[in-house]
Design an enzyme around this catalytic site. Structure first.
Site, short mmCIF file in Angstrom:
data_model
loop_
_atom_site.label_atom_id
_atom_site.label_comp_id
_atom_site.label_asym_id
_atom_site.label_seq_id
_atom_site.Cartn_x
_atom_site.Cartn_y
_atom_site.Cartn_z
N THR A 94 0.87 -1.18 0.00
CA THR A 94 0.00 0.00 0.00
C THR A 94 0.90 1.23 0.00
O THR A 94 2.11 1.11 0.25
CB THR A 94 -0.90 0.04 1.26
N LEU A 145 3.09 -1.24 4.84
CA LEU A 145 2.31 -0.12 5.36
C LEU A 145 3.26 1.06 5.53
O LEU A 145 4.28 0.93 6.23
CB LEU A 145 1.68 -0.50 6.71
N VAL A 174 7.11 -2.40 7.49
CA VAL A 174 7.08 -0.94 7.51
C VAL A 174 7.74 -0.39 6.25
O VAL A 174 8.85 -0.80 5.89
CB VAL A 174 7.82 -0.39 8.76
N LYS A 175 7.01 0.51 5.60
CA LYS A 175 7.54 1.09 4.36
C LYS A 175 8.04 2.50 4.64
O LYS A 175 7.30 3.32 5.21
CB LYS A 175 6.39 1.12 3.35
N VAL A 176 9.28 2.76 4.27
CA VAL A 176 9.85 4.11 4.49
C VAL A 176 10.43 4.61 3.16
O VAL A 176 10.87 3.82 2.32
CB VAL A 176 10.97 4.09 5.56
#
Ligand code: E4P
Length: 218
Positions: free
Chosen positions: A27, A58, A84-86
């Site tokens: 996402t 996310l 975790v998307k950074v």
């Protein structure tokens, strides 16, 4: 090759999981804003994570290291599938390292160069997301980036998975497979385009017409 669905739309996610066709979800804030309405975002993320047996990326919204880490820790506790998307910025790379040290999986996104991908691997990312379509959009060679990252990661034994992103059509996916990307994230429309072939439709039509000529059907 793992296929991830690039959407936050639960109906589309269920349509794909129902057929057992996807290995995870990605996402991003834009995709979430299309479907969230007045929904509680954490609940939406939980439902998405529960809908698929695999990683669900996310994304944090903050752009400074400290707040990214704080947000990332919250996202990581939503579900065991959460990744975790950074963003691939200096702060994003530092946040990646902090989150990895805390035992979480990180997807470093918005990657547009081999040098950026190298740093994502150095920061301990589980996934790096090179955006193929957006490079093509500005007359670049998006798939060339996948080639180069594959070569660099293989040359030096980096285990970060190459997640080909910003995929616009089935040929992108096929090319990414041929190169050896580990995963590809595709919009729902592209997933269903993969199943289409005019000769399949024509062949099926012929079989059914011939069958209908029989007197008795057993
Ligand atoms: C990746 O994780 C992104 O969500 C996505 O692939 C972006 O694609 P777009 O360029 O079609 O927005």
């Amino acid at each position: 090759m793992k296929i991830f669905l690039d959407t936050a739309d639960l109906a589309e996610i269920r349509r794909a999981t129902d057929a057992g066709l996807i290995d995870g979800i990605t996402t991003n804030p834009s995709l979430v804003s299309k479907v969230a309405g007045d929904r509680d975002i954490r609940e939406l993320y939980l439902e998405i994570c529960e809908a698929v047996d695999g990683p669900v990326s996310l994304e944090v919204i903050a752009i400074d290291r400290e707040t990214m880490v704080a947000e990332g820790l919250k996202l990581a506790t939503i579900h065991e599938n959460a990744v975790v998307k950074v963003p691939l910025t200096e702060d994003g790379l530092k946040a990646c390292r902090d989150l990895v040290k805390a035992g979480h999986k990180v997807n470093v996104t918005l990657c547009f160069s081999v040098s950026q991908a190298l740093l994502a691997a150095k920061a301990g990312a589980s996934f790096v997301s090179p955006f193929v379509g957006r490079i093509d959009d500005i007359s670049g060679e998006g798939m060339q980036l996948i080639h180069q990252i594959r070569q660099v990661y293989d040359n030096y034994g980096y285990e970060t998975e190459i997640l080909a992103a910003s995929i616009r059509h089935p040929t992108h996916l096929v090319e990414a497979m041929m190169i050896g990307a580990d995963c590809c994230t595709i919009p729902p429309k592209v997933l269903w385009q993969l199943s289409k072939h005019p000769l399949t439709d024509q062949g099926l039509d012929g079989f059914l017409k011939d069958w209908a000529k029989l007197d008795t059907h057993s």
